[in-house]
Motif scaffolding. Structure first.
Motif, PDB file in Angstrom:
ATOM      1  N   ALA A  96       0.832  -1.203   0.000  1.00  0.00           N
ATOM      2  CA  ALA A  96       0.000   0.000   0.000  1.00  0.00           C
ATOM      3  C   ALA A  96       0.871   1.259   0.000  1.00  0.00           C
ATOM      4  CB  ALA A  96      -0.936  -0.012   1.204  1.00  0.00           C
ATOM      5  N   ALA A  97       1.920   1.262   0.812  1.00  0.00           N
ATOM      6  CA  ALA A  97       2.801   2.433   0.894  1.00  0.00           C
ATOM      7  C   ALA A  97       3.516   2.692  -0.425  1.00  0.00           C
ATOM      8  CB  ALA A  97       3.824   2.228   2.010  1.00  0.00           C
ATOM      9  N   GLY A 134       0.306   6.227   2.277  1.00  0.00           N
ATOM     10  CA  GLY A 134       1.144   7.108   3.076  1.00  0.00           C
ATOM     11  C   GLY A 134       2.381   6.412   3.620  1.00  0.00           C
ATOM     12  N   LYS A 135       3.492   7.116   3.560  1.00  0.00           N
ATOM     13  CA  LYS A 135       4.720   6.633   4.177  1.00  0.00           C
ATOM     14  C   LYS A 135       5.555   7.835   4.566  1.00  0.00           C
ATOM     15  CE  LYS A 135       7.155   5.889  -0.217  1.00  0.00           C
ATOM     16  NZ  LYS A 135       7.828   4.911  -1.068  1.00  0.00           N
ATOM     17  N   LEU A 136       6.319   7.680   5.623  1.00  0.00           N
ATOM     18  CA  LEU A 136       7.206   8.730   6.100  1.00  0.00           C
ATOM     19  C   LEU A 136       8.638   8.365   5.751  1.00  0.00           C
ATOM     20  CD1 LEU A 136       5.711   9.225   9.676  1.00  0.00           C
ATOM     21  CD2 LEU A 136       5.331  10.656   7.675  1.00  0.00           C
ATOM     22  N   ASP A 137       9.407   9.345   5.318  1.00  0.00           N
ATOM     23  CA  ASP A 137      10.818   9.123   5.032  1.00  0.00           C
ATOM     24  C   ASP A 137      11.585   9.242   6.336  1.00  0.00           C
ATOM     25  OD1 ASP A 137      13.452   9.106   4.193  1.00  0.00           O
ATOM     26  OD2 ASP A 137      13.106  10.463   2.515  1.00  0.00           O
ATOM     27  N   GLY A 138      12.157   8.136   6.765  1.00  0.00           N
ATOM     28  CA  GLY A 138      12.911   8.121   8.014  1.00  0.00           C
ATOM     29  C   GLY A 138      14.387   8.414   7.830  1.00  0.00           C
ATOM     30  N   GLY A 139      14.800   8.841   6.651  1.00  0.00           N
ATOM     31  CA  GLY A 139      16.201   9.132   6.392  1.00  0.00           C
ATOM     32  C   GLY A 139      16.920   7.969   5.737  1.00  0.00           C
ATOM     33  N   LEU A 178      -0.780   0.381   8.320  1.00  0.00           N
ATOM     34  CA  LEU A 178      -1.991  -0.065   7.637  1.00  0.00           C
ATOM     35  C   LEU A 178      -2.919  -0.687   8.667  1.00  0.00           C
ATOM     36  CD1 LEU A 178      -3.446  -0.521   4.872  1.00  0.00           C
ATOM     37  CD2 LEU A 178      -2.415  -2.802   4.880  1.00  0.00           C
ATOM     38  N   ARG A 179      -4.157  -0.246   8.640  1.00  0.00           N
ATOM     39  CA  ARG A 179      -5.157  -0.827   9.531  1.00  0.00           C
ATOM     40  C   ARG A 179      -5.855  -1.968   8.803  1.00  0.00           C
ATOM     41  NH1 ARG A 179     -10.125   2.101  12.652  1.00  0.00           N
ATOM     42  NH2 ARG A 179     -10.874   0.188  13.575  1.00  0.00           N
ATOM     43  N   TRP A 222       2.401  -1.328  11.980  1.00  0.00           N
ATOM     44  CA  TRP A 222       3.424  -0.332  11.658  1.00  0.00           C
ATOM     45  C   TRP A 222       4.649  -1.077  11.161  1.00  0.00           C
ATOM     46  CZ3 TRP A 222       2.703   4.919  12.085  1.00  0.00           C
ATOM     47  CH2 TRP A 222       1.523   5.332  12.712  1.00  0.00           C
ATOM     48  N   VAL A 223       5.252  -0.568  10.085  1.00  0.00           N
ATOM     49  CA  VAL A 223       6.402  -1.230   9.484  1.00  0.00           C
ATOM     50  C   VAL A 223       7.473  -0.203   9.154  1.00  0.00           C
ATOM     51  CG1 VAL A 223       7.192  -2.784   7.660  1.00  0.00           C
ATOM     52  CG2 VAL A 223       4.797  -2.844   8.368  1.00  0.00           C
ATOM     53  N   GLY A 224       8.681  -0.452   9.630  1.00  0.00           N
ATOM     54  CA  GLY A 224       9.855   0.309   9.208  1.00  0.00           C
ATOM     55  C   GLY A 224      10.580  -0.555   8.197  1.00  0.00           C
ATOM     56  N   TYR A 225      10.862  -0.007   7.021  1.00  0.00           N
ATOM     57  CA  TYR A 225      11.467  -0.832   5.978  1.00  0.00           C
ATOM     58  C   TYR A 225      12.382  -0.019   5.083  1.00  0.00           C
ATOM     59  CZ  TYR A 225       8.054   1.139   2.695  1.00  0.00           C
ATOM     60  OH  TYR A 225       7.311   1.992   1.913  1.00  0.00           O
TER      61      TYR A 225
END
Length: 85
Positions: A30-31, A36-41, A48-49, A56-59
């Motif tokens: 989906a991201a 929606g996704k956030l750039d963590g650097g 995703l619900r 929650w996934v950090g990838y």
């Protein structure tokens, strides 16, 4: 199909928390397809619900087309807002 690479220690955490790889695949898919996704650097964070559970996934995208899962967790809580609060 989304290919995930998940370190063994994180897989153990997923088993303990009852997080299925399929749910993480759905969140990353989906991201990567306009969700929606956030750039963590160094990677991204998305959520995703699915039903009453939010995953929650950090990838990090990999050169081979797969995604390395750096962290994940879920919660089974729904916040309902009233009167715009």
């Amino acid at each position: 199909a989304i290919r995930l690479e998940i370190p063994p220690a994180l897989r153990a955490k997923m088993e303990k928390s009852l997080i299925l790889e399929e749910c993480l695949q759905r969140a990353v898919f989906a991201a990567e397809n306009g969700g929606g996704k956030l750039d963590g650097g160094t990677g991204f964070i998305t959520h995703l619900r699915i039903g009453h559970v939010t995953y929650w996934v950090g990838y990090t995208p990999l050169a081979n087309g797969a995604f390395c899962v750096d962290n994940t967790y879920c919660h089974r809580m729904q916040i309902e807002e009233e009167n715009g609060l």
